[in-house]
Design an enzyme around this catalytic site. Structure first.
Site, mmCIF file in Angstrom:
data_model
loop_
_atom_site.group_PDB
_atom_site.id
_atom_site.type_symbol
_atom_site.label_atom_id
_atom_site.label_comp_id
_atom_site.label_asym_id
_atom_site.label_seq_id
_atom_site.Cartn_x
_atom_site.Cartn_y
_atom_site.Cartn_z
ATOM 1 N N GLU A 112 -0.868 -9.465 -0.457
ATOM 2 C CA GLU A 112 -2.057 -9.794 0.122
ATOM 3 C C GLU A 112 -3.168 -9.581 -1.120
ATOM 4 O O GLU A 112 -4.044 -10.806 -1.201
ATOM 5 C CB GLU A 112 -2.483 -8.790 1.062
ATOM 6 N N ALA A 138 0.873 -1.301 -0.128
ATOM 7 C CA ALA A 138 -0.113 -0.035 0.018
ATOM 8 C C ALA A 138 0.976 1.253 0.007
ATOM 9 O O ALA A 138 1.931 1.248 0.483
ATOM 10 C CB ALA A 138 -0.913 0.077 1.260
ATOM 11 N N GLY A 168 0.672 -4.942 0.984
ATOM 12 C CA GLY A 168 -0.630 -5.097 0.360
ATOM 13 C C GLY A 168 -0.735 -5.748 -1.093
ATOM 14 O O GLY A 168 -1.419 -6.495 -1.439
ATOM 15 N N GLU A 211 5.233 -5.233 6.944
ATOM 16 C CA GLU A 211 4.327 -4.215 7.867
ATOM 17 C C GLU A 211 4.925 -3.977 9.272
ATOM 18 O O GLU A 211 4.970 -3.038 9.519
ATOM 19 C CB GLU A 211 2.992 -4.629 7.803
HETATM 20 N N1 CO8 Z 1 4.536 3.303 -0.525
HETATM 21 C C1 CO8 Z 1 5.026 4.314 -1.354
HETATM 22 N N2 CO8 Z 1 6.107 4.650 -2.006
HETATM 23 C C2 CO8 Z 1 6.838 3.468 -2.246
HETATM 24 C C3 CO8 Z 1 6.359 2.303 -1.838
HETATM 25 C C4 CO8 Z 1 5.292 2.088 -1.177
HETATM 26 N N3 CO8 Z 1 4.893 0.916 -0.608
HETATM 27 N N4 CO8 Z 1 7.301 1.448 -2.373
HETATM 28 C C5 CO8 Z 1 8.293 2.111 -3.322
HETATM 29 N N5 CO8 Z 1 8.016 3.378 -3.166
HETATM 30 C C6 CO8 Z 1 8.606 4.537 -3.669
HETATM 31 C C7 CO8 Z 1 9.814 4.738 -3.081
HETATM 32 O O1 CO8 Z 1 9.692 5.728 -2.032
HETATM 33 C C8 CO8 Z 1 10.682 5.577 -4.057
HETATM 34 O O2 CO8 Z 1 9.973 6.928 -4.303
HETATM 35 P P1 CO8 Z 1 11.120 8.104 -4.695
HETATM 36 O O3 CO8 Z 1 11.766 7.695 -6.049
HETATM 37 O O4 CO8 Z 1 10.075 9.372 -4.579
HETATM 38 O O5 CO8 Z 1 12.065 8.056 -3.828
HETATM 39 C C9 CO8 Z 1 10.244 4.589 -5.292
HETATM 40 O O6 CO8 Z 1 9.269 4.087 -5.030
HETATM 41 C C10 CO8 Z 1 11.243 3.662 -5.847
HETATM 42 O O7 CO8 Z 1 11.633 2.932 -4.492
HETATM 43 P P2 CO8 Z 1 13.163 2.568 -4.051
HETATM 44 O O8 CO8 Z 1 13.822 4.072 -4.238
HETATM 45 O O9 CO8 Z 1 12.994 2.529 -2.432
HETATM 46 O O10 CO8 Z 1 13.571 1.465 -4.883
HETATM 47 P P3 CO8 Z 1 14.419 0.208 -4.329
HETATM 48 O O11 CO8 Z 1 14.750 -0.638 -5.601
HETATM 49 O O12 CO8 Z 1 15.532 0.824 -3.831
HETATM 50 O O13 CO8 Z 1 13.400 -0.686 -3.475
HETATM 51 C C11 CO8 Z 1 11.718 -1.475 -2.430
HETATM 52 C C12 CO8 Z 1 12.171 -0.983 -3.656
HETATM 53 C C13 CO8 Z 1 12.499 -2.960 -1.704
HETATM 54 C C14 CO8 Z 1 10.408 -2.178 -2.800
HETATM 55 C C15 CO8 Z 1 11.273 -0.427 -1.486
HETATM 56 O O14 CO8 Z 1 10.972 0.693 -2.347
HETATM 57 C C16 CO8 Z 1 10.586 -0.824 -0.413
HETATM 58 O O15 CO8 Z 1 10.832 -1.323 0.373
HETATM 59 N N6 CO8 Z 1 9.309 -0.334 -0.431
HETATM 60 C C17 CO8 Z 1 8.460 -0.388 0.449
HETATM 61 C C18 CO8 Z 1 7.912 -1.952 0.676
HETATM 62 C C19 CO8 Z 1 6.866 -2.053 1.823
HETATM 63 O O16 CO8 Z 1 7.246 -1.860 3.111
HETATM 64 N N7 CO8 Z 1 5.777 -2.402 1.521
HETATM 65 C C20 CO8 Z 1 4.734 -2.584 2.670
HETATM 66 C C21 CO8 Z 1 3.763 -1.414 2.656
HETATM 67 S S1 CO8 Z 1 2.533 -1.314 3.913
HETATM 68 C C22 CO8 Z 1 1.316 -2.232 3.424
HETATM 69 O O17 CO8 Z 1 1.258 -2.630 2.179
HETATM 70 C C23 CO8 Z 1 0.291 -2.514 4.195
HETATM 71 C C24 CO8 Z 1 -1.028 -2.884 3.650
HETATM 72 C C25 CO8 Z 1 -2.082 -3.056 4.951
HETATM 73 C C26 CO8 Z 1 -2.425 -1.930 5.392
HETATM 74 C C27 CO8 Z 1 -3.574 -1.684 6.369
HETATM 75 C C28 CO8 Z 1 -4.595 -0.631 5.985
HETATM 76 C C29 CO8 Z 1 -4.484 0.671 6.833
#
Ligand code: CO8
Length: 267
Positions: free
Chosen positions: A121, A73, A118, A141
């Site tokens: 999921e 998400a 997400g 998460e």
């Molecule tokens: N949300 C927002 N932005 C994101 C997300 C995300 N989940 N994932 C990546 N991005 C963005 C980064 O911030 C970055 O933006 P910018 O270029 O502006 O800096 C861009 O995408 C590229 O990402 P990275 O530079 O980090 O790229 P890498 O190749 O170095 O890494 C990863 C890729 C491993 C995917 C890394 O971006 C990462 O760890 N992302 C987050 C993954 C994560 O934690 N996902 C879980 C999110 S929580 C969730 O899904 C909960 C669902 C249930 C919620 C319940 C409701 C309340």
């Protein structure tokens, strides 16, 4: 819809998530687009017999091609949510997962890269999970101070068992496609450049069978998975017997007896 694109190839619909500036992280708006896409396909069941749900790719700031199914998400949107807003967001997103899980045709998730939070999921709401060899799965998460909220605690334990689900969720560790296959999260692995072709081939193979029978089988499996074995067998009997009221059952069996290929009409 701008971030979710539908393409049709014969009786297969391909739903592609394309919001690579945030690795296909799903905002409220994107969940709405995803829901809209499946609502649209639900109106076209005479033509759509199977669906492939997949992500996209982009070239990052370092010039490297990166692929993502869904990296979770949208964290920037979630960061300031209150309990009430979190509850609403979770409920709305669960509704999309529920629609996919109960979609009247099989939905194949083709995981081409990051499949996190997400995203995982969402994948688990699909009938089958096919992974590219460089796909990465995880429920990170707890590292963000939340639990999985789109049914991840529940669907993961049903796929991989309670203790493996606990390990993955407590540690938040990312796993590769091989491990996902080994624990039963992914159903198949393909070379990255063959993933889309293989997903389409599987969808076409499903679409070549009697669509009503495939749908009834999905209903029997989904309903039965939530019941005790005796109830589940009664559920199967209900769907099995309904097949005999279909033209496709007559055609399928007649074709076998006449040693020809069946022509199914989805009736
Ligand atoms: N949300 C927002 N932005 C994101 C997300 C995300 N989940 N994932 C990546 N991005 C963005 C980064 O911030 C970055 O933006 P910018 O270029 O502006 O800096 C861009 O995408 C590229 O990402 P990275 O530079 O980090 O790229 P890498 O190749 O170095 O890494 C990863 C890729 C491993 C995917 C890394 O971006 C990462 O760890 N992302 C987050 C993954 C994560 O934690 N996902 C879980 C999110 S929580 C969730 O899904 C909960 C669902 C249930 C919620 C319940 C409701 C309340």
């Amino acid at each position: 819809m701008t971030d979710v694109v539908i393409e049709k190839k014969g009786h297969v619909a391909i739903v592609k998530i394309e919001h690579m500036k945030a690795m296909n992280a799903l905002s409220t708006d994107m969940y709405a687009q995803l829901e809209e896409a499946f609502d649209e396909l639900a109106k076209d069941l005479d033509n759509v017999y199977a669906v492939v749900l997949t992500g996209s790719s982009t070239v990052n700031k370092k010039g490297k091609t990166v692929n993502s199914f869904v990296a979770g998400a949208d964290i920037s949107e979630m960061a300031t949510k209150t309990c009430a807003e979190g509850k609403l967001f979770g409920n709305e997103s669960n509704r999309v997962c529920w629609k996919i899980e109960n979609f009247k045709r099989p939905v194949i998730a083709a995981i081409n890269g990051f499949c996190l939070g997400g995203g995982n999921e969402l994948a688990m709401a699909c009938d089958l999970i096919l992974a590219g060899e460089k796909a990465k799965f995880g429920q990170p998460e707890t590292g963000l101070g939340i639990t999985p909220g789109f049914s991840g605690t529940q669907r993961l334990l049903r796929r991989v068992g309670v203790s493996k689900a606990k390990e993955l969720i407590y540690t938040g560790r990312m796993i590769d496609a091989q491990e996902a296959l080994q624990i039963g999260l992914a159903d198949h692995i393909y070379p990255d450049d063959q993933l889309q072709t293989e997903a389409l081939a599987m969808a076409k193979k499903i679409a070549a069978n009697a669509p009503v029978a495939v749908r009834y089988a999905k209903c029997a499996i989904n309903e039965g998975a939530q019941a005790d074995i005796d109830t589940a067998i009664t559920i199967e009997n209900k769907w099995f017997s309904k097949c005999f009221a279909t033209q496709d059952q007559k055609e399928g069996m007649q074709a076998f007896l006449e040693k020809r290929k069946a022509t199914f009409l989805n009736k």
